[in-house]
Every structure is written in C-alpha cells, then in structure tokens.
Write an enzyme that holds these catalytic residues in place. Structure first.
Site, PDB file in Angstrom:
ATOM      1  N   CYS A  23       0.820  -1.231   0.000  1.00 45.92           N
ATOM      2  CA  CYS A  23       0.000   0.000   0.000  1.00 45.92           C
ATOM      3  C   CYS A  23       0.847   1.271   0.000  1.00 45.92           C
ATOM      4  O   CYS A  23       0.319   2.361  -0.217  1.00 45.92           O
ATOM      5  CB  CYS A  23      -0.951   0.004   1.189  1.00 45.92           C
ATOM      6  N   HIS A  64      -3.011   7.428   2.193  1.00 50.04           N
ATOM      7  CA  HIS A  64      -3.467   6.100   1.750  1.00 50.04           C
ATOM      8  C   HIS A  64      -4.905   5.902   2.226  1.00 50.04           C
ATOM      9  O   HIS A  64      -5.248   6.211   3.362  1.00 50.04           O
ATOM     10  CB  HIS A  64      -2.544   5.036   2.353  1.00 50.04           C
ATOM     11  N   ASN A  70      -9.984   0.063   0.016  1.00 51.82           N
ATOM     12  CA  ASN A  70      -8.518   0.088  -0.009  1.00 51.82           C
ATOM     13  C   ASN A  70      -8.027  -0.553  -1.311  1.00 51.82           C
ATOM     14  O   ASN A  70      -8.155  -1.757  -1.497  1.00 51.82           O
ATOM     15  CB  ASN A  70      -8.001  -0.689   1.215  1.00 51.82           C
TER      16      ASN A  70
HETATM   17  O1  UT7 Z   1      -3.237  -0.757   4.038  1.00 51.51           O
HETATM   18  C1  UT7 Z   1      -3.426  -1.188   5.370  1.00 51.51           C
HETATM   19  C2  UT7 Z   1      -4.588  -2.112   5.307  1.00 51.51           C
HETATM   20  N1  UT7 Z   1      -5.242  -2.484   6.508  1.00 51.51           N
HETATM   21  C3  UT7 Z   1      -5.972  -1.677   7.300  1.00 51.51           C
HETATM   22  O2  UT7 Z   1      -6.047  -0.472   7.180  1.00 51.51           O
HETATM   23  C4  UT7 Z   1      -6.744  -2.349   8.384  1.00 51.51           C
HETATM   24  C5  UT7 Z   1      -6.617  -1.692   9.723  1.00 51.51           C
HETATM   25  N2  UT7 Z   1      -7.563  -2.335  10.657  1.00 51.51           N
HETATM   26  C6  UT7 Z   1      -8.870  -2.047  10.641  1.00 51.51           C
HETATM   27  O3  UT7 Z   1      -9.317  -1.212   9.887  1.00 51.51           O
HETATM   28  C7  UT7 Z   1      -9.755  -2.763  11.627  1.00 51.51           C
HETATM   29  O4  UT7 Z   1      -8.957  -3.552  12.494  1.00 51.51           O
HETATM   30  C8  UT7 Z   1     -10.792  -3.670  10.906  1.00 51.51           C
HETATM   31  C9  UT7 Z   1     -11.807  -2.799  10.203  1.00 51.51           C
HETATM   32  C10 UT7 Z   1     -10.101  -4.599   9.905  1.00 51.51           C
HETATM   33  C11 UT7 Z   1     -11.531  -4.549  11.919  1.00 51.51           C
HETATM   34  O5  UT7 Z   1     -12.100  -3.735  12.923  1.00 51.51           O
HETATM   35  P1  UT7 Z   1     -11.951  -4.153  14.448  1.00 51.51           P
HETATM   36  O6  UT7 Z   1     -12.683  -3.155  15.231  1.00 51.51           O
HETATM   37  O7  UT7 Z   1     -10.467  -4.308  14.708  1.00 51.51           O
HETATM   38  O8  UT7 Z   1     -12.724  -5.529  14.486  1.00 51.51           O
HETATM   39  P2  UT7 Z   1     -12.241  -6.967  14.936  1.00 51.51           P
HETATM   40  O9  UT7 Z   1     -11.361  -7.575  13.908  1.00 51.51           O
HETATM   41  O10 UT7 Z   1     -11.720  -6.906  16.340  1.00 51.51           O
HETATM   42  O11 UT7 Z   1     -13.600  -7.760  14.972  1.00 51.51           O
HETATM   43  C12 UT7 Z   1     -14.660  -7.351  15.842  1.00 51.51           C
HETATM   44  C13 UT7 Z   1     -15.869  -8.224  15.561  1.00 51.51           C
HETATM   45  C14 UT7 Z   1     -15.551  -9.722  15.593  1.00 51.51           C
HETATM   46  O12 UT7 Z   1     -16.670 -10.369  16.159  1.00 51.51           O
HETATM   47  P3  UT7 Z   1     -16.648 -10.844  17.686  1.00 51.51           P
HETATM   48  O13 UT7 Z   1     -15.508 -11.795  17.805  1.00 51.51           O
HETATM   49  O14 UT7 Z   1     -16.464  -9.593  18.496  1.00 51.51           O
HETATM   50  O15 UT7 Z   1     -18.009 -11.487  17.845  1.00 51.51           O
HETATM   51  C15 UT7 Z   1     -15.469 -10.095  14.142  1.00 51.51           C
HETATM   52  O16 UT7 Z   1     -15.791 -11.451  13.895  1.00 51.51           O
HETATM   53  O17 UT7 Z   1     -16.390  -7.969  14.254  1.00 51.51           O
HETATM   54  C16 UT7 Z   1     -16.510  -9.187  13.529  1.00 51.51           C
HETATM   55  N3  UT7 Z   1     -16.293  -8.927  12.118  1.00 51.51           N
HETATM   56  C17 UT7 Z   1     -17.268  -8.569  11.269  1.00 51.51           C
HETATM   57  N4  UT7 Z   1     -18.588  -8.410  11.448  1.00 51.51           N
HETATM   58  C18 UT7 Z   1     -19.305  -8.017  10.383  1.00 51.51           C
HETATM   59  C19 UT7 Z   1     -15.109  -8.944  11.438  1.00 51.51           C
HETATM   60  N5  UT7 Z   1     -15.322  -8.616  10.146  1.00 51.51           N
HETATM   61  C20 UT7 Z   1     -16.642  -8.375  10.030  1.00 51.51           C
HETATM   62  C21 UT7 Z   1     -17.458  -7.968   8.942  1.00 51.51           C
HETATM   63  N6  UT7 Z   1     -18.777  -7.801   9.163  1.00 51.51           N
HETATM   64  N7  UT7 Z   1     -16.962  -7.736   7.702  1.00 51.51           N
END
Ligand code: UT7
Length: 325
Positions: free
Chosen positions: A119, A252, A282
């Site tokens: 990225c 980005h 992204n």
């Molecule tokens: O170029 C760099 C690229 N990467 C990034 O910029 C990513 C940076 N990170 C992020 O933006 C965030 O960490 C994410 C958006 C990827 C995830 O957000 P989060 O607040 O860190 O969520 P999480 O991974 O801790 O998941 C929270 C909950 C989980 O459920 P439980 O275990 O709390 O029941 C996941 O299973 O959200 C669930 N979950 C979803 N629910 C609905 C994960 N993905 C999804 C989804 N839809 N797509």
C-alpha cells in the site's frame, strides 16, 4: 547544464476504476456475513470496484496512464521511464510496467520496472522516479499504482474481503526548473511482515501455502496510525515547512478512522484531507494516485497548492512525499 538543478514536477494525473461500484449491501446479497452498518462504522467504506475475470493490473494501469498523459499534454513516446507500483502484477514476469509500455505503443527503449511496497508502493515509486529525473538520467516518467486485490482476497474471510478493491492511478512526473517535489522519505521494518501478508509461494509450477491476504487488523491499525503521523512530520521537517503551509493531505485510503486520526495528530482540519475510501475501499498502491486524481479533477487541488501524500503497507513499509502541484 547543472543536472543538480533539475527538479521534478507532476504534470498530469489520471485514474481508472473498473466496472460499477459494488456496495456493502451487494456483498451481503452475495452471501458475505456482514452489514453496511458494520463496514461503514469501522472503515468508512460504502463501495468498492472489482475487476471482471480476465482484467489485469496492466489493463487498469493503461487506462489511468492514458488519462495522465492527456492531462499532461504529452504523447506516449515522451515517456522514458515507467514505474508501476503493484502487489498484484499480471505475471511473475515480465513486469507490469513493461506490459504497460508495450500497450501504450512506446518504442523509445526507456526503462520500465515494477516496485512492490504494497500500500506504500506509489510513494516508493514516486520517490524513485524523482531520483531518476533529478540526476538528469530521465526526462519524463509515468508513475502508476495499479492493483487487482480482489484476486488475492479470501471471500470467506469477512474480516478482510470487505476492505479492499481494484483500481489504478497515475501521474506524469517530469523534469522542471522549479520544484515540484520538495521532499520525500521512505521507511521499512520487515520485522512486522507477519501482520499483513500473502504467505503463498510458487514452487514446482504450483502455488504452495496460502495464496490469500491475511491481516491482523488491530495490529495494522495501531502501526498505521503511529507511523503515518510520524512520517508526515518527518517529510515536512525535511522540506523545512510547517503543517500550516500544507493545502491538502492525500493519505493512503484504507480506513477513515486512520485518516481522521492522522489528520488530528497533524492539526489538519478534515476539509484539507482528500478522503475517497467510501467510494473504492482500499486499493493498495492505487489508492493515493486515485485520490489525488479525483481531487485534481474535482477542482479541490489547484495549481500551485502544496500537497502531502503518505502511505503505509505490508512489509511493513511507510513513507511520505511533499510537493507543490
Ligand atoms: O493498508 C493497510 C490495510 N489495513 C488496514 O487499514 C486495516 C486496519 N484495521 C482495521 O481497519 C480494523 O482492524 C478492521 C476494520 C479490519 C476490523 O475492525 P476491528 O474493530 O479491529 O474488528 P475486529 O477484527 O476486532 O472484529 C470485531 C468483531 C468480531 O466479532 P466478535 O468476535 O467480536 O463477535 C469479528 O468477527 O467484528 C466481527 N467482524 C465482522 N462483522 C461483520 C469482522 N469482520 C466483520 C465484517 N462484518 N466484515
């Protein structure tokens, strides 16, 4: 002529997004267990574009390059250097840049190669192209970010597949007698390679291991927020300018919360920040030139204004560039 006095300026921008936008609700309709509410609240993404089967990174790159050439008022043969930033190249080799050169009908024997810094790839490519131009070795470069990230997404992993999209952006960077690029900085720390990677390999003619993007989202989030504000400060110090003189931040486009947090740390109001993540998610190396082109074409960025671009990606890699448009 003293080659050390040669500067590099962006003379034109272009971009391309394939097909119609695929909304968050479209993903739900395709069977992904997610919701518009979850995706938008966590990332600011409303839609992304996905290239049809058979459409490759070079196809997107050529469209963006043609727009950038037209904006710069240049013909393909005016280009003597092509750098394509991509982590989703058409082939293992030849480079996507070589394919773009051929597709544009450039027969002048100029250099063409790919850069892989995920990225942050566009910032790396811009930095490299500037050095080629400032030594006097090359006169005019196409610097392109082009990705078909949809090809490396695991559509059963809702934590990653909703975040990314396909697209391309390009700039023509050319020799000039005034800056142009004021400063740029690049960094990498390979010890963090495991938190964002595609760990598959090619061996014996087959993909071995896991060919899909894997990410520790929270670790990436923390890392991105930290280094993006640091590197923005670093590039301004290198150029000897303050945040008050920056007209636009083009970061980005990964997550609106990362963008907002970086802007806040820099003391920049959000109306000075180009944010397009809602429209295309992204797009990795394509995201900065896509947002830059949008801001130029929509009349947000005006000639003479000062722009700070910055990126962070797998590797980990991060960097920034500051230029007068
Ligand atoms: O170029 C760099 C690229 N990467 C990034 O910029 C990513 C940076 N990170 C992020 O933006 C965030 O960490 C994410 C958006 C990827 C995830 O957000 P989060 O607040 O860190 O969520 P999480 O991974 O801790 O998941 C929270 C909950 C989980 O459920 P439980 O275990 O709390 O029941 C996941 O299973 O959200 C669930 N979950 C979803 N629910 C609905 C994960 N993905 C999804 C989804 N839809 N797509």
């Amino acid at each position: 002529m003293s080659v050390n006095r040669v500067h590099a300026r962006i003379a034109g921008t272009g971009s391309y997004l394939p097909g119609e936008p695929i909304t968050n609700d479209d993903l739900v309709a395709r069977g992904i267990k997610t919701s518009d509410e979850w995706i938008f609240a966590r990332t600011g993404i409303r839609a992304r574009h996905l290239a049809e089967s058979g459409v490759s990174a070079s196809d997107l790159a050529v469209r963006a390059a043609q727009q950038a050439l037209a904006a710069a008022g240049r013909a393909p043969d005016d280009i003597d250097l092509i750098i394509v930033a991509t982590s989703t190249p058409d082939y293992i080799f030849p480079s996507t840049a070589s394919l773009v050169q051929a597709r544009l009908g450039i027969g002048n024997g100029g250099a063409a190669f790919d850069v892989q810094a995920v990225c942050c790839g566009f910032v790396y490519a811009l930095n490299i192209a500037e050095k080629f131009i400032r030594t006097g070795a090359n006169q005019r470069a196409l610097v392109i970010g082009a990705e078909v990230f949809s090809r490396i997404l695991d559509w059963n992993d809702r934590g990653t597949c909703v975040l990314f999209g396909d697209g391309a952006g390009a700039v023509v960077l050319e020799a000039a007698d005034r800056p142009g690029l004021l400063a740029s900085v690049l960094h990498a720390d390979g010890s963090h390679h495991g938190i964002l990677c595609v760990p598959g390999q090619i061996a014996g003619g087959r993909v071995t291991g896991d060919p899909f993007l894997r990410m520790d989202g929270q670790a990436v989030f923390r890392f991105a927020v930290k280094v993006l504000s640091e590197v923005a400060g670093e590039v301004m110090t290198a150029a000897g300018v303050s945040a008050a003189s920056v007209d636009w931040l083009v970061p980005h486009q990964a997550n609106i919360r990362i963008i907002q947090s970086t802007a806040k740390k820099l003391g920049l109001a959000m109306d000075k920040v180009v944010a397009m993540v809602d429209r295309h998610g992204n797009t990795s190396a394509a995201s900065i030139p896509l947002a830059l082109d949008h801001a130029v074409r929509s009349g947000q960025i005006q000639p003479g204004q000062r722009v700070l671009v910055e990126g962070v990606g797998g590797g980990f890699t991060w960097g920034a560039a500051l230029f007068d448009f």
